[in-house]
Design a protein around this motif. Structure first.
Motif, PDB file in Angstrom:
ATOM      1  N   SER A 277      29.439  44.774  33.600  1.00 33.19           N
ATOM      2  CA  SER A 277      29.063  46.415  33.526  1.00 33.19           C
ATOM      3  C   SER A 277      27.486  46.442  33.422  1.00 33.19           C
ATOM      4  O   SER A 277      27.338  47.624  33.907  1.00 33.19           O
ATOM      5  CB  SER A 277      30.012  46.718  32.190  1.00 33.19           C
ATOM      6  OG  SER A 277      31.186  46.576  32.111  1.00 33.19           O
TER       7      SER A 277
ATOM      8  N   HIS B 259      47.850  41.012  45.049  1.00 39.77           N
ATOM      9  CA  HIS B 259      46.648  40.313  45.132  1.00 39.77           C
ATOM     10  C   HIS B 259      46.759  38.735  45.179  1.00 39.77           C
ATOM     11  O   HIS B 259      46.288  38.064  46.176  1.00 39.77           O
ATOM     12  CB  HIS B 259      45.778  40.489  43.995  1.00 39.77           C
ATOM     13  CG  HIS B 259      45.315  42.144  43.858  1.00 39.77           C
ATOM     14  ND1 HIS B 259      44.568  42.327  44.802  1.00 39.77           N
ATOM     15  CD2 HIS B 259      45.129  42.904  42.806  1.00 39.77           C
ATOM     16  CE1 HIS B 259      43.878  43.359  44.517  1.00 39.77           C
ATOM     17  NE2 HIS B 259      44.526  43.960  43.111  1.00 39.77           N
TER      18      HIS B 259
ATOM     19  N   ASP C 279      38.448  39.005  42.281  1.00 44.63           N
ATOM     20  CA  ASP C 279      37.541  39.632  41.300  1.00 44.63           C
ATOM     21  C   ASP C 279      38.347  41.066  40.979  1.00 44.63           C
ATOM     22  O   ASP C 279      38.100  41.314  39.825  1.00 44.63           O
ATOM     23  CB  ASP C 279      36.552  40.382  42.101  1.00 44.63           C
ATOM     24  CG  ASP C 279      35.399  39.029  42.492  1.00 44.63           C
ATOM     25  OD1 ASP C 279      35.680  38.145  42.001  1.00 44.63           O
ATOM     26  OD2 ASP C 279      34.251  39.514  43.115  1.00 44.63           O
ATOM     27  N   LYS C 280      39.468  41.324  41.680  1.00 48.62           N
ATOM     28  CA  LYS C 280      40.210  42.479  41.456  1.00 48.62           C
ATOM     29  C   LYS C 280      41.254  41.979  40.216  1.00 48.62           C
ATOM     30  O   LYS C 280      41.570  42.593  39.294  1.00 48.62           O
ATOM     31  CB  LYS C 280      41.158  43.102  42.315  1.00 48.62           C
ATOM     32  CG  LYS C 280      40.197  43.970  43.305  1.00 48.62           C
ATOM     33  CD  LYS C 280      39.491  45.410  42.862  1.00 48.62           C
ATOM     34  CE  LYS C 280      38.756  46.088  43.574  1.00 48.62           C
ATOM     35  NZ  LYS C 280      38.153  47.249  43.043  1.00 48.62           N
TER      36      LYS C 280
ATOM     37  N   GLU D  38      40.510  39.556  38.185  1.00 42.84           N
ATOM     38  CA  GLU D  38      39.786  39.379  36.887  1.00 42.84           C
ATOM     39  C   GLU D  38      39.755  40.678  36.154  1.00 42.84           C
ATOM     40  O   GLU D  38      39.787  40.516  34.876  1.00 42.84           O
ATOM     41  CB  GLU D  38      38.241  38.789  37.284  1.00 42.84           C
ATOM     42  CG  GLU D  38      37.263  38.484  36.080  1.00 42.84           C
ATOM     43  CD  GLU D  38      35.722  38.209  36.648  1.00 42.84           C
ATOM     44  OE1 GLU D  38      34.853  38.741  35.650  1.00 42.84           O
ATOM     45  OE2 GLU D  38      35.834  37.375  37.531  1.00 42.84           O
ATOM     46  N   LEU D  39      39.713  41.732  36.721  1.00 44.89           N
ATOM     47  CA  LEU D  39      39.680  42.965  36.042  1.00 44.89           C
ATOM     48  C   LEU D  39      41.077  43.462  35.392  1.00 44.89           C
ATOM     49  O   LEU D  39      41.299  44.330  34.392  1.00 44.89           O
ATOM     50  CB  LEU D  39      39.205  44.284  36.753  1.00 44.89           C
ATOM     51  CG  LEU D  39      37.707  44.069  37.189  1.00 44.89           C
ATOM     52  CD1 LEU D  39      37.561  45.187  38.342  1.00 44.89           C
ATOM     53  CD2 LEU D  39      36.846  44.042  36.168  1.00 44.89           C
TER      54      LEU D  39
ATOM     55  N   HIS E  67      33.635  39.352  39.192  1.00 41.93           N
ATOM     56  CA  HIS E  67      33.220  40.573  39.150  1.00 41.93           C
ATOM     57  C   HIS E  67      32.064  40.822  38.499  1.00 41.93           C
ATOM     58  O   HIS E  67      31.515  40.218  37.779  1.00 41.93           O
ATOM     59  CB  HIS E  67      34.276  41.239  38.546  1.00 41.93           C
ATOM     60  CG  HIS E  67      34.476  42.877  39.092  1.00 41.93           C
ATOM     61  ND1 HIS E  67      33.701  43.694  38.414  1.00 41.93           N
ATOM     62  CD2 HIS E  67      35.321  43.615  39.759  1.00 41.93           C
ATOM     63  CE1 HIS E  67      33.688  45.032  39.001  1.00 41.93           C
ATOM     64  NE2 HIS E  67      34.943  44.826  39.894  1.00 41.93           N
ATOM     65  N   GLU E  68      31.381  42.154  39.205  1.00 34.74           N
ATOM     66  CA  GLU E  68      29.935  42.223  38.452  1.00 34.74           C
ATOM     67  C   GLU E  68      30.055  42.553  36.889  1.00 34.74           C
ATOM     68  O   GLU E  68      31.111  43.100  36.500  1.00 34.74           O
ATOM     69  CB  GLU E  68      29.624  43.401  39.333  1.00 34.74           C
ATOM     70  CG  GLU E  68      28.842  43.344  40.748  1.00 34.74           C
ATOM     71  CD  GLU E  68      28.225  44.347  41.309  1.00 34.74           C
ATOM     72  OE1 GLU E  68      27.640  45.289  40.360  1.00 34.74           O
ATOM     73  OE2 GLU E  68      28.346  44.673  42.408  1.00 34.74           O
TER      74      GLU E  68
ATOM     75  N   LYS F 101      32.679  34.445  32.712  1.00 35.12           N
ATOM     76  CA  LYS F 101      32.516  35.649  33.652  1.00 35.12           C
ATOM     77  C   LYS F 101      30.999  35.954  33.634  1.00 35.12           C
ATOM     78  O   LYS F 101      30.199  35.574  32.979  1.00 35.12           O
ATOM     79  CB  LYS F 101      33.214  36.940  33.033  1.00 35.12           C
ATOM     80  CG  LYS F 101      34.773  36.640  32.895  1.00 35.12           C
ATOM     81  CD  LYS F 101      35.575  37.841  32.361  1.00 35.12           C
ATOM     82  CE  LYS F 101      37.032  37.805  32.335  1.00 35.12           C
ATOM     83  NZ  LYS F 101      37.615  39.006  31.876  1.00 35.12           N
ATOM     84  N   TYR F 102      30.977  36.987  34.410  1.00 33.99           N
ATOM     85  CA  TYR F 102      29.354  37.566  34.842  1.00 33.99           C
ATOM     86  C   TYR F 102      28.647  37.693  33.361  1.00 33.99           C
ATOM     87  O   TYR F 102      27.261  37.363  33.374  1.00 33.99           O
ATOM     88  CB  TYR F 102      29.252  38.549  36.023  1.00 33.99           C
ATOM     89  CG  TYR F 102      29.076  37.916  37.263  1.00 33.99           C
ATOM     90  CD1 TYR F 102      29.597  36.660  37.726  1.00 33.99           C
ATOM     91  CD2 TYR F 102      28.509  38.548  38.233  1.00 33.99           C
ATOM     92  CE1 TYR F 102      29.483  36.239  38.848  1.00 33.99           C
ATOM     93  CE2 TYR F 102      28.323  38.238  39.574  1.00 33.99           C
ATOM     94  CZ  TYR F 102      28.874  36.967  39.787  1.00 33.99           C
ATOM     95  OH  TYR F 102      28.680  36.468  41.193  1.00 33.99           O
TER      96      TYR F 102
ATOM     97  N   ARG G 117      37.496  36.398  47.755  1.00 32.77           N
ATOM     98  CA  ARG G 117      36.855  36.890  46.618  1.00 32.77           C
ATOM     99  C   ARG G 117      37.055  38.182  46.196  1.00 32.77           C
ATOM    100  O   ARG G 117      37.232  38.284  45.016  1.00 32.77           O
ATOM    101  CB  ARG G 117      35.333  36.570  46.808  1.00 32.77           C
ATOM    102  CG  ARG G 117      34.614  37.165  45.755  1.00 32.77           C
ATOM    103  CD  ARG G 117      33.184  36.863  45.889  1.00 32.77           C
ATOM    104  NE  ARG G 117      32.432  37.150  44.477  1.00 32.77           N
ATOM    105  CZ  ARG G 117      31.425  36.620  44.149  1.00 32.77           C
ATOM    106  NH1 ARG G 117      30.870  35.716  45.029  1.00 32.77           N
ATOM    107  NH2 ARG G 117      30.823  36.916  42.958  1.00 32.77           N
ATOM    108  N   TYR G 118      37.218  39.212  47.122  1.00 36.30           N
ATOM    109  CA  TYR G 118      37.462  40.225  46.558  1.00 36.30           C
ATOM    110  C   TYR G 118      38.819  40.570  45.914  1.00 36.30           C
ATOM    111  O   TYR G 118      38.794  41.132  44.926  1.00 36.30           O
ATOM    112  CB  TYR G 118      37.526  41.424  47.994  1.00 36.30           C
ATOM    113  CG  TYR G 118      38.177  42.727  47.782  1.00 36.30           C
ATOM    114  CD1 TYR G 118      37.344  43.806  47.065  1.00 36.30           C
ATOM    115  CD2 TYR G 118      39.641  43.039  47.755  1.00 36.30           C
ATOM    116  CE1 TYR G 118      37.736  45.083  47.128  1.00 36.30           C
ATOM    117  CE2 TYR G 118      40.030  44.295  47.649  1.00 36.30           C
ATOM    118  CZ  TYR G 118      39.310  45.268  47.126  1.00 36.30           C
ATOM    119  OH  TYR G 118      39.686  46.573  46.844  1.00 36.30           O
TER     120      TYR G 118
END
Length: 729
Positions: free
Chosen positions: A245, A659, A706-707, A709-710, A242-243, A721-722, A702-703
């Motif tokens: 912040s 998910h 990434d959800k 991961e949050l 996930h991007e 993480k990113y 991937r979508y």
């Protein structure tokens, strides 16, 4: 489960910059230290041998065996003084990398001992296994013979204990199996064609050189964190994440202060590059966090390509000594800028004239316009081919995103040059040419300043932009071999210049004055190539519709884009210029389709492994903890209060279930889709199947990852993480 991730992050925080020893000499004094350049040739070769070798380098003259033996002996003496014990033919197969096989100088002396030998035969030719490199069916497993042959126009160099000899790589049957052989042919073709056109303006021109100045963008990540991301390790990009912040939205990284560790890496890299004769000049932070750029002074195209391949190899080696890994993938991180390799291309004569630069007289400006317009014509005629030359499974992620140009080839000229071309197109012939006493025909061409670099804006969305005295091919990908784009561009320009001269000569033979004939054909070309000119926003949906209306290639499927190599126009162009045959083009397309399939296949396998071994187990364990917490709340509190307290956890439990269920089901579907695609025998059809069915599934899965991961506890998430990958400590 958290040990590896947090250990590598802690280690990254503790890493200090290396103290790079700086040579006492100035860069100009150690530049080319490990290169057998002309100065070394003059010292280590007899005068007559040096003259013969210089003639071979400058004019392609053949070297006989006796001369080759003496050149080899001089090279060996020079290399051994630098500590070299081995030699290798250094070539560029169709892998986007380089290849080398090291052999020692030693031979039996016939007396029970050894002697160092290196003959002209060994210098000129080696025999790698041609069937073990991508060849598109030209060589079978039982037909292994292939040859690497010395390219005298690119100087040999020493890396470590090895003398590296730049070579072409061809099949036993004569077809090229690399990038260098067709590049040299394309450069020769554009030299001949451009020289002929130059003779309209200056009969003294004997040679036209294609120049290239590449700009290499790249990412750096901490080596330990890199090793903890199997997707980065195996595919070069993050298949999930996930991007952060904060990423590049504050625009504070671009041209910012270079981090100390990165500066130490850059200094070390520059010193070693300069010693190898690579004229690095520029370094800076790029737009995305952890993204940087380096660029050299422009050089002759063949040498520039060799230097770019060498610098990419050198970057990887030097980065590891500084605790980094270099990422050359065009889009290693989703949501931020990708990396390109802008190719600044121009033509120049042996008389010192830059053909893409305006002059001081009307005739010089006509020459300038002639070459600019012919370049535009070549790009217009072969815009689909040029797109194919820069397209790959990796570059497809970058094109059209953030500051990268779109996957539609167009050319930005700027207001001033566009105004000049419009004037030439729309003015009446008698307004452009008039009799002027002793001067004969006078040209009415608006005054063009000698330097246009600062007289026009730049368009970062243009794939092929005019930037003052050159064209910048911005669509080339960061990990690509520049030769792919340069082969297509130089060959296309060569073909166009030949056609241009044929038309002009026909008019002259019909009695038209020379300048009038040139201007007439230039005007026709200006009108014909107008669809390729676009100065607006290449990202807009309006441009996509307008480009299609203009007849430009708007295809987005990578395997289908490769078809451009086999179009009738492309095959005719490559064969007429002597660059590649239909057989070679067909073989290269087989390699391109197969490579595309394999890259998507690897990504799918890696994603499946990560899902089953990292993502789903971690998410399920966290879900189990939440379920356990709900039961304990119900046991501890009255029903109404327990229901209220556990509501949030129940919602998260439900979301995790949604998910993980989607992920598991679609990973199973992904495996089945691969099985179906893998049964397709035709490489093109298989690549299309991977593009249409499998690649989209990677993004869909991937979508949901990434959800998760949050949602999952940060202490439990095993993959860096990113926010940990994207900021140098």
């Amino acid at each position: 489960m958290t040990t590896l991730r947090f250990n590598v992050i802690e280690k990254a925080f503790q890493t200090k910059p290396l103290d790079v020893p700086v040579p006492k000499e100035r860069p100009s004094e150690y530049f080319g230290k490990y290169v057998f350049n002309r100065e070394k040739m003059f010292r280590y070769l007899p005068a007559n041998v040096f003259a013969r070798l210089a003639d071979a380098m400058d004019h392609g003259a053949a070297l006989d065996r006796d001369v080759a033996d003496q050149v080899a002996e001089g090279m060996k003496r020079w290399a051994m003084e630098l500590g070299a014990t081995h030699y290798t033919h250094w070539f560029q197969p169709l892998t986007e990398g380089t290849a080398e096989k090291h052999d020692a100088f030693v031979e039996h002396d016939g007396k029970g001992g050894m002697v160092e030998e290196f003959s002209g035969k060994l210098l000129v030719q080696q025999e790698p296994d041609a069937s073990s490199f991508p060849n598109g069916g030209i060589r079978n497993t039982f037909e292994a013979r292939g040859y690497s042959a010395w390219d005298p126009s690119s100087p040999v160099f020493v890396v470590g204990d090895t003398l590296c000899i730049p070579t072409v790589f061809i099949a036993y049957t004569g077809e090229s199996l690399d990038y260098k052989a067709p590049l040299l042919k394309a450069l020769r073709a554009v030299d001949r064609a451009a020289t002929d056109v130059c003779h309209y303006f200056n009969p003294e021109v004997k040679k036209v050189v294609s120049y290239l100045g590449w700009e290499q963008e790249y990412f750096l990540v901490d080596e330990g964190i890199f090793a903890a991301r199997p997707d980065l390790l195996l595919t070069g990009r993050t298949l999930m994440g996930h991007e952060a912040s904060k990423n590049q939205q504050l625009e504070d990284h671009y041209f910012g202060a270079i981090p100390a560790r990165v500066a130490a890496f850059m200094k070390d890299l520059e010193i070693q590059a300069l010693e190898l004769g690579i004229p690095l000049k520029t370094r800076h932070n790029e737009v995305a966090p952890n993204q940087f750029e380096l660029a050299p002074i422009f050089e002759e195209c063949n040498l520039a390509v060799d230097h770019n391949m060498l610098i990419m190899s050198l970057m990887r080696k030097v980065a590891r000594t500084h605790g980094f890994r270099v990422l050359l993938h065009e889009k290693p991180f989703k949501g931020i800028n990708g990396s390109g390799k802008h190719n600044n291309w121009s033509l120049g004569t042996d008389t010192g004239i830059l053909l893409m630069a305006p002059g001081k007289t009307e005739e010089e400006n006509l020459r300038f316009i002639t070459f600019v317009v012919n370049t535009l014509m070549a790009v217009h005629r072969h815009n689909g081919l040029l797109k194919a030359s820069i397209m790959s499974a990796t570059n497809a992620h970058r094109l059209g995103a953030n500051e990268a140009p779109p996957a539609i080839i167009s050319s930005f000229l700027g207001t001033q040059l566009s105004r000049v071309l419009d004037h030439l197109e729309n003015a009446e012939p008698e307004e452009l040419l008039s009799l002027s006493g002793k001067h004969g025909l006078k040209l009415d061409i608006p005054q063009i300043p000698e330097l246009m670099i600062d007289n026009t804006d730049r368009n970062r969305t243009s794939p092929f932009a005019f930037t003052g005295n050159r064209f910048e091919f911005r669509a080339v990908g960061s990990e690509a071999n520049c030769a792919s784009a340069m082969i297509a561009l130089n060959a296309a320009v060569a073909e166009q210049l030949v056609d241009f001269k044929r038309e002009v000569d026909a008019l002259i033979q019909a009695g038209e004055p020379k300048l009038s004939a040139i201007l007439q054909v230039v005007r026709r070309c200006i009108k014909a190539c107008k669809p390729i000119r676009f100065d607006g926003n290449g990202y807009s949906e309006e441009w996509k519709a307008e480009a299609a209306r203009r007849g430009l290639d708007c295809e987005t499927s990578v395997p289908v884009i490769f078809d451009n190599y086999l179009s009738d126009d492309s095959v005719r162009m490559f064969e007429s210029t002597g660059v590649m045959s239909r057989k070679e083009l067909e073989a290269r397309n087989e390699v391109k389709w197969e490579t595309y399939t394999k890259k998507i296949q690897i990504e799918a396998r890696v994603l499946g492994d990560l899902v089953m071994n990292h993502i789903v187990p971690v998410a399920t364990e966290y879900q189990t903890r939440l379920i356990d917490n709900v039961y304990k709340l119900k046991a501890l509190f009255p029903a109404e209060k327990a229901e209220k307290l556990s509501a949030q956890n129940l919602a998260i439990i439900d979301k995790i279930a949604e998910h993980t269920t989607y992920i598991k089901e679609h990973v199973d579907s992904l495996v089945e889709a691969r099985k179906v695609a893998n049964k397709i025998a035709n490489e093109r059809e298989k690549a299309v199947a991977y593009h249409d069915t499998i690649a989209p599934m990677l993004e869909q899965i991937r979508y949901h990852i990434d959800k998760l991961e949050l949602m999952v506890d940060d202490q439990m998430w095993t993959l860096p993480k990113y926010r940990e990958l994207l900021f140098i400590r």
